[in-house]
Design an enzyme around this catalytic site. Sequence first.
Site, PDB file in Angstrom:
ATOM      1  N   LYS A  22     -42.072  -4.808 -22.123  1.00 56.26           N
ATOM      2  CA  LYS A  22     -40.775  -5.045 -21.472  1.00 56.26           C
ATOM      3  C   LYS A  22     -39.798  -3.913 -21.770  1.00 56.26           C
ATOM      4  O   LYS A  22     -39.193  -3.337 -20.858  1.00 56.26           O
ATOM      5  CB  LYS A  22     -40.190  -6.375 -21.974  1.00 56.26           C
ATOM      6  CG  LYS A  22     -38.735  -6.582 -21.607  1.00 56.26           C
ATOM      7  CD  LYS A  22     -38.209  -7.910 -22.115  1.00 56.26           C
ATOM      8  CE  LYS A  22     -37.707  -7.911 -23.531  1.00 56.26           C
ATOM      9  NZ  LYS A  22     -36.391  -7.341 -23.761  1.00 56.26           N
ATOM     10  N   ASN A  23     -39.657  -3.593 -23.051  1.00 55.08           N
ATOM     11  CA  ASN A  23     -38.627  -2.613 -23.412  1.00 55.08           C
ATOM     12  C   ASN A  23     -38.968  -1.191 -22.959  1.00 55.08           C
ATOM     13  O   ASN A  23     -38.075  -0.356 -22.835  1.00 55.08           O
ATOM     14  CB  ASN A  23     -38.353  -2.639 -24.920  1.00 55.08           C
ATOM     15  CG  ASN A  23     -37.607  -3.903 -25.322  1.00 55.08           C
ATOM     16  OD1 ASN A  23     -37.109  -4.636 -24.477  1.00 55.08           O
ATOM     17  ND2 ASN A  23     -37.529  -4.150 -26.627  1.00 55.08           N
ATOM     18  N   CYS A 116     -23.870 -10.466 -28.328  1.00 51.08           N
ATOM     19  CA  CYS A 116     -24.952 -11.347 -27.877  1.00 51.08           C
ATOM     20  C   CYS A 116     -25.089 -12.466 -28.887  1.00 51.08           C
ATOM     21  O   CYS A 116     -24.311 -12.565 -29.817  1.00 51.08           O
ATOM     22  CB  CYS A 116     -26.241 -10.573 -27.676  1.00 51.08           C
ATOM     23  SG  CYS A 116     -27.059 -10.174 -29.189  1.00 51.08           S
ATOM     24  N   ARG A 121     -23.084  -6.157 -30.539  1.00 48.34           N
ATOM     25  CA  ARG A 121     -24.082  -5.111 -30.267  1.00 48.34           C
ATOM     26  C   ARG A 121     -23.360  -3.981 -29.556  1.00 48.34           C
ATOM     27  O   ARG A 121     -23.308  -3.922 -28.331  1.00 48.34           O
ATOM     28  CB  ARG A 121     -25.242  -5.663 -29.425  1.00 48.34           C
ATOM     29  CG  ARG A 121     -26.093  -6.636 -30.220  1.00 48.34           C
ATOM     30  CD  ARG A 121     -27.256  -7.155 -29.435  1.00 48.34           C
ATOM     31  NE  ARG A 121     -28.273  -6.140 -29.181  1.00 48.34           N
ATOM     32  CZ  ARG A 121     -29.345  -6.358 -28.433  1.00 48.34           C
ATOM     33  NH1 ARG A 121     -29.525  -7.541 -27.882  1.00 48.34           N
ATOM     34  NH2 ARG A 121     -30.233  -5.406 -28.231  1.00 48.34           N
ATOM     35  N   PRO A 122     -22.797  -3.077 -30.339  1.00 47.76           N
ATOM     36  CA  PRO A 122     -21.936  -2.040 -29.760  1.00 47.76           C
ATOM     37  C   PRO A 122     -22.710  -1.021 -28.925  1.00 47.76           C
ATOM     38  O   PRO A 122     -23.929  -0.914 -29.036  1.00 47.76           O
ATOM     39  CB  PRO A 122     -21.330  -1.363 -30.997  1.00 47.76           C
ATOM     40  CG  PRO A 122     -22.285  -1.646 -32.109  1.00 47.76           C
ATOM     41  CD  PRO A 122     -22.936  -2.952 -31.803  1.00 47.76           C
ATOM     42  N   LEU A 125     -22.440   4.504 -29.562  1.00 45.00           N
ATOM     43  CA  LEU A 125     -23.273   5.712 -29.682  1.00 45.00           C
ATOM     44  C   LEU A 125     -23.684   6.241 -28.314  1.00 45.00           C
ATOM     45  O   LEU A 125     -23.782   7.452 -28.111  1.00 45.00           O
ATOM     46  CB  LEU A 125     -24.519   5.414 -30.526  1.00 45.00           C
ATOM     47  CG  LEU A 125     -24.249   4.965 -31.969  1.00 45.00           C
ATOM     48  CD1 LEU A 125     -25.546   4.518 -32.631  1.00 45.00           C
ATOM     49  CD2 LEU A 125     -23.600   6.083 -32.767  1.00 45.00           C
ATOM     50  N   ASP A 307     -37.501  -7.377 -33.941  1.00 45.49           N
ATOM     51  CA  ASP A 307     -37.955  -8.301 -32.894  1.00 45.49           C
ATOM     52  C   ASP A 307     -39.112  -9.189 -33.355  1.00 45.49           C
ATOM     53  O   ASP A 307     -39.565 -10.047 -32.600  1.00 45.49           O
ATOM     54  CB  ASP A 307     -38.380  -7.519 -31.633  1.00 45.49           C
ATOM     55  CG  ASP A 307     -37.176  -6.999 -30.855  1.00 45.49           C
ATOM     56  OD1 ASP A 307     -36.033  -7.374 -31.179  1.00 45.49           O
ATOM     57  OD2 ASP A 307     -37.378  -6.206 -29.909  1.00 45.49           O
ATOM     58  N   ARG A 399     -37.837 -14.293 -20.169  1.00 47.28           N
ATOM     59  CA  ARG A 399     -37.270 -12.932 -20.128  1.00 47.28           C
ATOM     60  C   ARG A 399     -38.272 -11.920 -20.654  1.00 47.28           C
ATOM     61  O   ARG A 399     -38.301 -10.784 -20.189  1.00 47.28           O
ATOM     62  CB  ARG A 399     -36.023 -12.852 -21.025  1.00 47.28           C
ATOM     63  CG  ARG A 399     -34.825 -13.561 -20.493  1.00 47.28           C
ATOM     64  CD  ARG A 399     -33.628 -13.260 -21.339  1.00 47.28           C
ATOM     65  NE  ARG A 399     -33.378 -11.808 -21.373  1.00 47.28           N
ATOM     66  CZ  ARG A 399     -32.387 -11.240 -22.028  1.00 47.28           C
ATOM     67  NH1 ARG A 399     -31.556 -11.976 -22.710  1.00 47.28           N
ATOM     68  NH2 ARG A 399     -32.228  -9.948 -21.995  1.00 47.28           N
TER      69      ARG A 399
HETATM   70  C1  UD1 Z   1     -33.570  -2.244 -28.501  1.00 48.87           C
HETATM   71  C2  UD1 Z   1     -34.478  -3.318 -27.956  1.00 48.87           C
HETATM   72  C3  UD1 Z   1     -34.338  -4.599 -28.774  1.00 48.87           C
HETATM   73  C4  UD1 Z   1     -34.548  -4.318 -30.256  1.00 48.87           C
HETATM   74  C5  UD1 Z   1     -33.666  -3.160 -30.731  1.00 48.87           C
HETATM   75  C6  UD1 Z   1     -33.951  -2.750 -32.152  1.00 48.87           C
HETATM   76  C7  UD1 Z   1     -34.543  -2.739 -25.596  1.00 48.87           C
HETATM   77  C8  UD1 Z   1     -34.185  -3.126 -24.210  1.00 48.87           C
HETATM   78  N1  UD1 Z   1     -34.118  -3.566 -26.576  1.00 48.87           N
HETATM   79  O1  UD1 Z   1     -32.240  -2.713 -28.345  1.00 48.87           O
HETATM   80  O2  UD1 Z   1     -35.323  -5.535 -28.312  1.00 48.87           O
HETATM   81  O3  UD1 Z   1     -34.211  -5.485 -31.011  1.00 48.87           O
HETATM   82  O4  UD1 Z   1     -33.878  -2.016 -29.879  1.00 48.87           O
HETATM   83  O5  UD1 Z   1     -35.262  -2.353 -32.287  1.00 48.87           O
HETATM   84  O6  UD1 Z   1     -35.233  -1.775 -25.827  1.00 48.87           O
HETATM   85  N2  UD1 Z   1     -25.925   0.427 -32.596  1.00 48.87           N
HETATM   86  C9  UD1 Z   1     -24.645   0.881 -32.773  1.00 48.87           C
HETATM   87  N3  UD1 Z   1     -24.031   1.506 -31.721  1.00 48.87           N
HETATM   88  C10 UD1 Z   1     -24.635   1.700 -30.526  1.00 48.87           C
HETATM   89  C11 UD1 Z   1     -25.953   1.224 -30.348  1.00 48.87           C
HETATM   90  C12 UD1 Z   1     -26.576   0.593 -31.408  1.00 48.87           C
HETATM   91  O7  UD1 Z   1     -24.057   0.735 -33.838  1.00 48.87           O
HETATM   92  O8  UD1 Z   1     -24.037   2.276 -29.623  1.00 48.87           O
HETATM   93  C13 UD1 Z   1     -26.622  -0.251 -33.715  1.00 48.87           C
HETATM   94  C14 UD1 Z   1     -26.946  -1.715 -33.409  1.00 48.87           C
HETATM   95  O9  UD1 Z   1     -25.873  -2.562 -33.697  1.00 48.87           O
HETATM   96  C15 UD1 Z   1     -28.147  -1.951 -34.297  1.00 48.87           C
HETATM   97  C16 UD1 Z   1     -28.844  -0.594 -34.322  1.00 48.87           C
HETATM   98  O10 UD1 Z   1     -27.886   0.356 -33.868  1.00 48.87           O
HETATM   99  O11 UD1 Z   1     -27.743  -2.274 -35.605  1.00 48.87           O
HETATM  100  C17 UD1 Z   1     -30.075  -0.502 -33.465  1.00 48.87           C
HETATM  101  O12 UD1 Z   1     -29.784  -0.944 -32.148  1.00 48.87           O
HETATM  102  P1  UD1 Z   1     -30.487  -0.294 -30.882  1.00 48.87           P
HETATM  103  O13 UD1 Z   1     -31.688   0.440 -31.340  1.00 48.87           O
HETATM  104  O14 UD1 Z   1     -29.479   0.451 -30.091  1.00 48.87           O
HETATM  105  O15 UD1 Z   1     -30.924  -1.557 -30.052  1.00 48.87           O
HETATM  106  P2  UD1 Z   1     -31.016  -1.683 -28.476  1.00 48.87           P
HETATM  107  O16 UD1 Z   1     -31.389  -0.380 -27.867  1.00 48.87           O
HETATM  108  O17 UD1 Z   1     -29.827  -2.406 -27.946  1.00 48.87           O
END
Ligand code: UD1
Length: 423
Positions: A22-23, A116, A121-122, A125, A307, A399
């Site tokens: 999926k991802n 969420c 979930r910011p 970045l 996950d 999903r």
């Molecule tokens: C993706 C996966 C999700 C998985 C996660 C972590 C998809 C669609 N989803 O989510 O299933 O649980 O990776 O492996 O691929 N963070 C920030 N700022 C940002 C973005 C992220 O601080 O702008 C932090 C998040 O709060 C978290 C960490 O970075 O603590 C990792 O998140 P991230 O890898 O970005 O997760 P997703 O890409 O949303």
Amino acid sequence: MDKFVIHGGKPLSGTVKISGAKNASLALMPATILAPGSFSLSNTPTLRDITTMAHLLESMGVKTSQQNHTMSIDSSRVSRFEAPYEHVKKMRASIYVLGPLLARYGKAKVSMPGGCAWGPRPVNLHLEGLKKLGASIELEGGYIVANAKRLKGARILFDVSSVGATGNVMMAAVLAQGFTTIENAAIEPEITSLAEFLQSMGAKIQGIGTSKLQVEGVDELRPKNVTTIPDRIEAGTFLIAGAIAGKKGGKVRLENCTPAHLNAIIAKLEDAGAGMRRGDGFVEIQPADEIKGVDVSTAIYPGFPTDMQAQWIALMSLAKGTSVVTDTIYRDRFMHVPELNRLGADVTVRDNTATVVGGQKLTGAKVMSTDLRASASLILAGLAAGGITEVLRVYHLDRGYESIEKKLQGLGADIERVKGEEF
Ligand code: UD1
């Protein structure tokens, strides 16, 4: 709304085929915006999140159709550069259209994702990275409004390793002018598969699979076909199904998977006493006579995935002894714990750590959950519980797990989907 009814205690054995990730698909699909033309994405899973992404792309003028497991995409015409709230609220990964739209069309308007079920979930970045590439970014009425004449290469160092931010910024950088370096880039297999797809389309990317990506922008990309990698989280979930409810002396075999992506999960299952065998495209698990308690701390790849945290807690509820499960990625991701406790688990959460007192006898109950992986943990617990477990709000599972009930039935589980009202 549908629910699953599970008569627990049926020993599982047999073979299950793992679907596409999926991802990975959720990143490959928006990447097609970067080059006009026809794409064929094979091994695309049939899932609600994939349909949501297809609808989003269609709302922008892209044509999509899915037949069996092949997603056809025609990105020749993009007429709207917006990801509206209706889509983003259903699925945060909608933000993946931001980088490609900006890179190819110089403009994008994407609803700002909220928090969420398991906390904030910011996307800071993603936005900081795109700003470094020269985009102007404003927040207007709940929307991220981004503009750029032509993005320019830059040096980007992420404070936190983020899958989504790495994907978004990489998709933007491939059409930027000049060189971009992304340091502390995510190295999850889904990002590596995206990078390889972009490379096949003509992008110049070095350091794929490492935390330092170097991108030399090109003027245009061309459409390419791609095969989606297997879903390592679905695979991990079925391995835990084998560990938690596998037939003694029997085995559960996963096919169409990539064992190398499952190293952390396989290692922890071995520590828990399961017999593991792997080979080209398959993994087999023989359940332990007695599951041992094993501590787990989630980490970025190749560490133990967040996950899989909920599913591990379900397994540890039946283990001998007490184990400690810490989530370092999503510190509040423990919504499944009160529901697992309703089935008889003994789990307490403090800060980002769950203490699981194992050796519990689980008993079926009605349970519901608020997210995808939490729902998976409830199904796993239901497979091991005595009596009947009803898992409500199945739409979370739809999903991200393709035909989970059919796949489990194929292993001998007594699980059925009941349509309609859940209460
Ligand atoms: C993706 C996966 C999700 C998985 C996660 C972590 C998809 C669609 N989803 O989510 O299933 O649980 O990776 O492996 O691929 N963070 C920030 N700022 C940002 C973005 C992220 O601080 O702008 C932090 C998040 O709060 C978290 C960490 O970075 O603590 C990792 O998140 P991230 O890898 O970005 O997760 P997703 O890409 O949303």
